[in-house]
Design a protein around this motif. Structure first.
Motif, mmCIF file in Angstrom:
data_model
loop_
_atom_site.group_PDB
_atom_site.id
_atom_site.type_symbol
_atom_site.label_atom_id
_atom_site.label_comp_id
_atom_site.label_asym_id
_atom_site.label_seq_id
_atom_site.Cartn_x
_atom_site.Cartn_y
_atom_site.Cartn_z
ATOM 1 N N ASP A 1 97.605 37.721 27.145
ATOM 2 C CA ASP A 1 96.413 37.093 27.723
ATOM 3 C C ASP A 1 95.756 37.990 28.767
ATOM 4 O OD1 ASP A 1 98.068 33.883 27.704
ATOM 5 O OD2 ASP A 1 96.683 34.740 26.217
ATOM 6 N N SER A 2 96.400 39.084 29.116
ATOM 7 C CA SER A 2 95.808 40.030 30.073
ATOM 8 C C SER A 2 94.522 40.577 29.491
ATOM 9 C CB SER A 2 96.782 41.178 30.359
ATOM 10 O OG SER A 2 97.926 40.718 31.029
ATOM 11 N N ALA A 3 93.431 40.372 30.206
ATOM 12 C CA ALA A 3 92.107 40.743 29.704
ATOM 13 C C ALA A 3 91.079 40.467 30.787
ATOM 14 C CB ALA A 3 91.753 39.933 28.448
ATOM 15 N N MET A 4 89.861 40.890 30.504
ATOM 16 C CA MET A 4 88.720 40.501 31.322
ATOM 17 C C MET A 4 88.127 39.265 30.672
ATOM 18 S SD MET A 4 86.967 41.434 34.025
ATOM 19 C CE MET A 4 86.412 43.078 34.391
ATOM 20 N N TYR A 5 87.897 38.223 31.449
ATOM 21 C CA TYR A 5 87.325 36.990 30.933
ATOM 22 C C TYR A 5 85.911 36.835 31.493
ATOM 23 C CZ TYR A 5 91.843 35.735 29.063
ATOM 24 O OH TYR A 5 93.011 35.735 28.331
ATOM 25 N N PHE A 6 84.962 36.701 30.586
ATOM 26 C CA PHE A 6 83.563 36.563 30.971
ATOM 27 C C PHE A 6 83.082 35.146 30.689
ATOM 28 C CE2 PHE A 6 82.530 40.880 31.929
ATOM 29 C CZ PHE A 6 83.290 41.665 31.087
ATOM 30 N N CYS A 7 82.405 34.593 31.654
ATOM 31 C CA CYS A 7 81.685 33.335 31.484
ATOM 32 C C CYS A 7 80.221 33.671 31.217
ATOM 33 C CB CYS A 7 81.819 32.514 32.764
ATOM 34 S SG CYS A 7 80.857 31.001 32.813
ATOM 35 N N ALA A 8 79.556 32.861 30.434
ATOM 36 C CA ALA A 8 78.134 33.045 30.180
ATOM 37 C C ALA A 8 77.470 31.679 30.105
ATOM 38 C CB ALA A 8 77.894 33.829 28.894
ATOM 39 N N SER A 9 76.168 31.650 30.337
ATOM 40 C CA SER A 9 75.426 30.412 30.192
ATOM 41 C C SER A 9 74.054 30.705 29.612
ATOM 42 C CB SER A 9 75.311 29.670 31.532
ATOM 43 O OG SER A 9 74.447 30.348 32.437
ATOM 44 N N SER A 10 73.455 29.684 28.996
ATOM 45 C CA SER A 10 72.114 29.826 28.426
ATOM 46 C C SER A 10 71.394 28.493 28.495
ATOM 47 C CB SER A 10 72.191 30.324 26.979
ATOM 48 O OG SER A 10 72.851 29.394 26.153
ATOM 49 N N GLU A 11 70.069 28.561 28.441
ATOM 50 C CA GLU A 11 69.266 27.340 28.488
ATOM 51 C C GLU A 11 69.434 26.513 27.224
ATOM 52 O OE1 GLU A 11 65.115 27.481 30.012
ATOM 53 O OE2 GLU A 11 65.489 29.638 30.078
ATOM 54 N N GLY A 12 69.498 27.227 26.095
ATOM 55 C CA GLY A 12 69.629 26.555 24.824
ATOM 56 C C GLY A 12 70.748 27.165 24.000
ATOM 57 N N GLY A 13 71.018 26.560 22.842
ATOM 58 C CA GLY A 13 72.149 27.002 22.049
ATOM 59 C C GLY A 13 71.814 27.917 20.892
ATOM 60 N N GLN A 14 70.573 28.246 20.717
ATOM 61 C CA GLN A 14 70.193 29.135 19.625
ATOM 62 C C GLN A 14 70.053 30.566 20.120
ATOM 63 O OE1 GLN A 14 70.052 27.966 16.423
ATOM 64 N NE2 GLN A 14 70.840 26.162 17.475
#
Lengths: 112, 115
Positions: B86-99
């Motif tokens: 599980d050692s890794a870089m974990y990135f979170c992301a967000s967007s206004e819409g799902g497309q």
């Protein structure tokens, strides 16, 4: 499953010159989106350019442009007038909805 | 300019321990994601989240992973019993819409080291 392939692990370019990074992908879909992301040493992913598959016109963003060949499933990134700040890992990515599928990345070095 | 933030920037944990990685997405965004990048490898999708439920997950996202939006601002990734892999870089992301028309904005990442 969709796959994205970047066959150039490393590329280098002289400052002010032009470089092209290659990307191919595999999909059976006709509507999708393609992206190039830049990952500098800070590791944060930054969107460089986006292409909608239904658009025939190649996307451009200032010094960055793409050559989108839908039939060949090819999506290359051209960086003109390369700058030292362009040095980074570049990832090609595909999506048809929300999940981004990334290629292996190309490490770009810009030589002064 | 609004940005996605992640805490901590680096987390060290022992194998078998639980970890919670935290993210604050951009405030008007509705779709949230977690990706991971094992050192030297490509970025891999883990999960997407919308309207308080998982909308899509990858084969990597097994029962040891869970996500939650505990309040109106945070989005968390929990790993119940960490493994060395599980050692890794974990990135979170967000967007206004799902497309795909909506840009996914990435956070700076959390480096997870499992010893």
């Amino acid at each position: 499953a969709q796959t994205v392939t970047q066959s150039q692990p490393e590329m280098s370019v002289q400052e002010a010159e032009t470089v092209t990074l290659s990307c191919t992908y595999d999909t059976s879909e006709s509507d999708y989106y393609l992206f190039w992301y830049k990952q500098p040493p800070s590791r944060q992913m930054i969107l460089v350019i986006r292409q909608e598959a239904y658009k025939q016109q190649n996307a451009t963003e200032n010094r960055f442009s793409v050559n989108f060949q839908k039939a060949a499933k090819s999506f290359s990134l051209k960086i003109s007038d390369s700058q030292l700040g362009d040095a980074a890992m570049y990832f090609c990515a595909y999506t048809r909805g929300s999940r981004l599928t990334f290629g292996e990345g190309t490490q770009l070095t810009v030589n002064p | 300019e609004p940005e996605v933030t992640q805490t901590p920037s680096h987390q060290v944990t022992q194998m078998g321990q639980e970890v919670i990685l935290r993210c604050v997405p951009i405030s008007n965004h509705l779709y949230f994601y977690w990706y991971r990048q094992i050192l030297g490898q490509k970025v891999e999708f883990l999960v997407s989240f919308y309207n308080n439920e998982i909308s899509e997950k990858s084969e990597i996202f097994d029962d040891q992973f869970s996500v939650e939006r505990p309040d109106g601002s945070n989005f968390t990734l929990k790993i119940r019993s960490t493994k060395l892999e599980d050692s890794a870089m974990y990135f979170c992301a967000s967007s206004e819409g799902g497309q795909g028309t909506y840009e996914q904005y990435f956070g700076p990442g959390t480096r997870l080291t499992v010893t």
